[in-house]
Every structure is written in C-alpha cells, then in structure tokens.
Scaffold this active site. Sequence first.
Site, PDB file in Angstrom:
ATOM      1  N   HIS A   1     -21.354 -24.357   1.152  1.00  0.00           N
ATOM      2  CA  HIS A   1     -21.537 -24.756  -0.338  1.00  0.00           C
ATOM      3  C   HIS A   1     -21.225 -26.005  -0.585  1.00  0.00           C
ATOM      4  O   HIS A   1     -21.260 -26.592  -1.626  1.00  0.00           O
ATOM      5  CB  HIS A   1     -20.606 -23.825  -1.020  1.00  0.00           C
ATOM      6  CG  HIS A   1     -20.710 -23.861  -2.603  1.00  0.00           C
ATOM      7  ND1 HIS A   1     -22.067 -23.053  -3.362  1.00  0.00           N
ATOM      8  CD2 HIS A   1     -20.394 -24.391  -3.531  1.00  0.00           C
ATOM      9  CE1 HIS A   1     -21.933 -23.229  -4.221  1.00  0.00           C
ATOM     10  NE2 HIS A   1     -20.837 -23.933  -4.760  1.00  0.00           N
TER      11      HIS A   1
ATOM     12  N   SER B   1     -24.770 -25.822  -7.716  1.00  0.00           N
ATOM     13  CA  SER B   1     -23.809 -24.879  -8.119  1.00  0.00           C
ATOM     14  C   SER B   1     -23.838 -24.572  -9.502  1.00  0.00           C
ATOM     15  O   SER B   1     -24.831 -24.486 -10.280  1.00  0.00           O
ATOM     16  CB  SER B   1     -22.347 -25.207  -7.590  1.00  0.00           C
ATOM     17  OG  SER B   1     -21.581 -24.091  -7.744  1.00  0.00           O
TER      18      SER B   1
ATOM     19  N   ASP C   1     -22.620 -19.914   2.695  1.00  0.00           N
ATOM     20  CA  ASP C   1     -22.066 -20.189   1.270  1.00  0.00           C
ATOM     21  C   ASP C   1     -21.153 -19.004   1.055  1.00  0.00           C
ATOM     22  O   ASP C   1     -21.422 -18.218   0.731  1.00  0.00           O
ATOM     23  CB  ASP C   1     -22.952 -20.469   0.395  1.00  0.00           C
ATOM     24  CG  ASP C   1     -22.555 -20.898  -0.999  1.00  0.00           C
ATOM     25  OD1 ASP C   1     -21.274 -20.738  -1.232  1.00  0.00           O
ATOM     26  OD2 ASP C   1     -23.207 -21.746  -1.622  1.00  0.00           O
TER      27      ASP C   1
END
Lengths: 279, 279
Positions: B258, B148, B225
Amino acid sequence: MGLKILEQHQSFGGQQIKYSHESAILQCEMTFSLFIPKKTEEQKAVPLIWFLAGLTCTDDNFSQKSGFQKYASENGVAFVMPDTSPRKIEEDSPDWDLGQGASFYLNATQEPWKRHYQMYDYLTKELPEIVYSLVPNFSGQESIMGHSMGGHGALVIGLKNPERFQAISAFAPISNPMNVPWGQKAFENYLGSDQSNWENWDAAKLVEKTGFKNSPILITQGSKDNFYEIQLNEAAFLAGAKKSHTCVTYQIEKEYDHSYFMIATFIEEHIKHHVNIIK
Amino acid sequence: MGLKILEQHQSFGGQQIKYSHESAILQCEMTFSLFIPKKTEEQKAVPLIWFLAGLTCTDDNFSQKSGFQKYASENGVAFVMPDTSPRKIEEDSPDWDLGQGASFYLNATQEPWKRHYQMYDYLTKELPEIVYSLVPNFSGQESIMGHSMGGHGALVIGLKNPERFQAISAFAPISNPMNVPWGQKAFENYLGSDQSNWENWDAAKLVEKTGFKNSPILITQGSKDNFYEIQLNEAAFLAGAKKSHTCVTYQIEKEYDHSYFMIATFIEEHIKHHVNIIK
C-alpha cells in the site's frame, strides 16, 4: 549480529528492505536499507552502490525521496543506504549539525564521542560483510556516492579505498570540511583542535595527496543551493584534484537547490556514470 | 485569499511549489503544492492533473515520494496536490483515521465537523480558481487521481464532475466506503447514521448510478496490500461499473503493497493514461 527485517517493499520489480542489527564497532543497534534489483533471466552478477546521506538524515531519505529504484532495477545494481550516525546512545548534541545524524563518517578520537562515533570503521569493516551476504549473486564490484555531509563521506571513503570503490560521485558535497563552518565544528569536536589530524578526513587534502585514477569523480552542485558559498565551496577540492591529475566532472546545475528534488532530478545520470564503470 | 509561497524547488526542469492560503470555505489556513512543468520551445497549453492523498498524508507525501515530476515535466502537464483535510482548527480526533488528515473529501453535515470539513466544496469551488490562475498557459483540460482515501476522493469527485475531469485513476482506492470499516467510521461521524446519505459519497454506488463515459477508469492495486481485503475490496465498484457500462482497467500488481513504493513504480503508467486523454 542480530539482523532483523523491519520493512520490505516491492519497488520497480525489486525489493526495498530496511534492516536493523547490533553493531559491534558502534556498540549500538543500527538500521540500514538495501535495494535488491529485480531478477532478470540473464542473471548477471549484481554490483553494489553505497549512498551516504547528509546531516539530519537517516537511511530513509534517499530510499523514499530520490526515486533511484527505477534506475537501479533497470541496470541490475544493488544499493545500500547506511544510517548517518550511531543511534540509541547517550552521546548526542542539541545541535542538528553535531552528534546523532551528523557523524561526518569518521572515527572520533575525542570524548565523549570516541566510544560510539566510529562510522568509518563501521562502513569499511563491519557493514560491508553483512551487505555482501545479502546481495544475491554479488559481483564484487562497488562504488560510492553521497549528498552534502554524505558527499564528503563518499569522497573520503572512496579516496581512501580505491581498491574497493571503482567510482565516486557526490551531490553538493562538503568537499573541504577543514575550511567551512560545518566541518570545523564537527572536526573540532570529534578530532580535537590539532588541525594536522583533520587533513586525513578532508576530501580536498586527500584528493591532492592520493589522487583517484579508477574513473572520473562526478560532482553535481545546484546554483541556488543556500549552502553553496559558505559550506560547499568547491575551489579547494578542484585545486587538489588538479595537482594530483585526478579527473573531476564538476557540473553546476542552474536553479537547483540542496534538496532531494535536486537529487531526484540527477540520480539517473549519476547511476549511469557508476554503471558504466562497475558493470 | 492571502496566497503565500512556503517553498519552491527546481525539479526536473520544472518548479515544485508549496503554497498556503486562507480558505473561505474551510475557514482556516490551508496548504497545497503545485508542480509547473518546464517550459518548452513549443509552448503548448498545459493540462492539469489533481492528486488526492490518503489517510494521515499531506500535500507533501506525493510531492516527495512518488517521483511524478519526471513524467509531468516530460509530458508538459501541471499537477496540484491539495492537503487531505482542514488544519489548524480545534475539530479533530485522536484517531488517525478520523478528523485532521482524514476528511474523506466530502461535505460533513454533523457536529462538530460541519463547520470546517467541507473538503468537497473546497476542491470543486474554491481551490480550482486559485490553481487555474497559477498554471501558466493552462489548457482547461483536467483529470484526477488519488491513493487510498484519496483514490476514493478521486473516484467520487471525478464521477460527480464529468464535465470537468476527462480522466480518473486511482492507486488502491477505498472504492466502496459504505461497506468497509474506514469508510463506515468516517461516514457515521461526518454524515450521520442515515445510510441513505452515504450513497452520494460512495464510488461504487455513484459509478452504478452515473457511469463515466469520458475514458476508461484506471485502478492499480497491489496484491500484498495489508488493507486490500478489508478496506479496499473492489467487487462492489466493479459490479457497479458493469451495470452502468463504465470501462474500468483494473490491474492487480503482484507483490506490491500500500506504500508510496507502489505508487512510484506505477505513476509513469498512470500519467501516460491521463496524458493520452487530456493532451
């Protein structure tokens, strides 16, 4: 029972799911986590392993830190991770080793604990029926493992229910709580001062009395575990097992401590031990 | 530099160690974690992989939740996990996506951030020398990965330093921060409103400008995600890579989100990718 999904994550081809529900036995809302392995073309029936966590933990610790999902998915077994105590109730203690997060998985008989702290009944009478309904193609085969206080829980619940649990294993279990500070504090508060009532919740006493013939009990203990000498002394448990001719595979792992880094290292071996018996 | 060991755990035959030290560049105390793989009889030189974590994380998240230690130990590679921002300072934001835990791994030029928020310099000039001295038999080979915001960091730092990093990979990276809300908020605050200063910290712009010829860049993205469409859109990065003839292995993994459950599932594949290049 008001079952709700709180979280759901894809993991190693399977599903890691966190639920909440209203427990009739504990008289409060509880959470638990469940792992459903990936579906295979063969669609074999799915056995179920219970994991009981240690003091201060919830269902999240093993779910997030052990890495068990890889081996559960590869071997086609489901896992259930209960919480370690009733929650969202008044009855608690300022101490981390008593009250919420520290149920010792027993049925309390003393005030103020006895109303909610009935974790043994919850784990053996209420939660199984819910979980069985959530595991697709459940085989009916079950086994149990745990860590520290959850190792105590796995040993006690497994020894008391051999018709249900075909295998038992533990990481650094409190295997003789009657004779160590953590267990004495918990038993005094939950069960009262009459020590004859403690023996029914002490794995060393139980293994001597009932034995366990389904399969060898696997125990892994780190040699650098800070709690090893004072809280986890294995001598009484091994002596009790010897008297009942119960086979225990007790392994000391050099340099390992009490943390989930230890569990993560040896979880593959524990899962293989269970799978050999329940599949 | 006042290096202290805060925690040390045996893990998969290696050592998982958490350190603190006084950072001269960041002007505050920092923590980082390091994994040293188990020693083998062959005693091969040990390469080093950097892992940069995402928004709100510390060095603990990847250390505790990814399960990387198994593959690092099997392959004889060390891992370093830096923290995600300066800490124990006044400069912060009430928002979780700005300030502490949200450095974006750049050198801030704006008040009040510029005194401490110099994470790029810290990661490229100060921390490496400390880490090199802590890895026994370090081979000199390095690579970088992240998740991320840390995927953004890994791409930017790797692309800016191809002489140092032989491989780059990312899980769900913010690969075009200039054009997504998280990145715009951070860049506006840390770098000011002149967008020409943003391009130097945008992986999509950098890969177009400099390319990366050392090895294919591996990116794994979960299809479920929640941040995928708004924050992680890959189109600009892939377009930039195409212009510079940079090979990108971009894989969408169906059903994954995620979380670290996604990282844990694919970390073995990422480590194998790196090991093939740096060993």
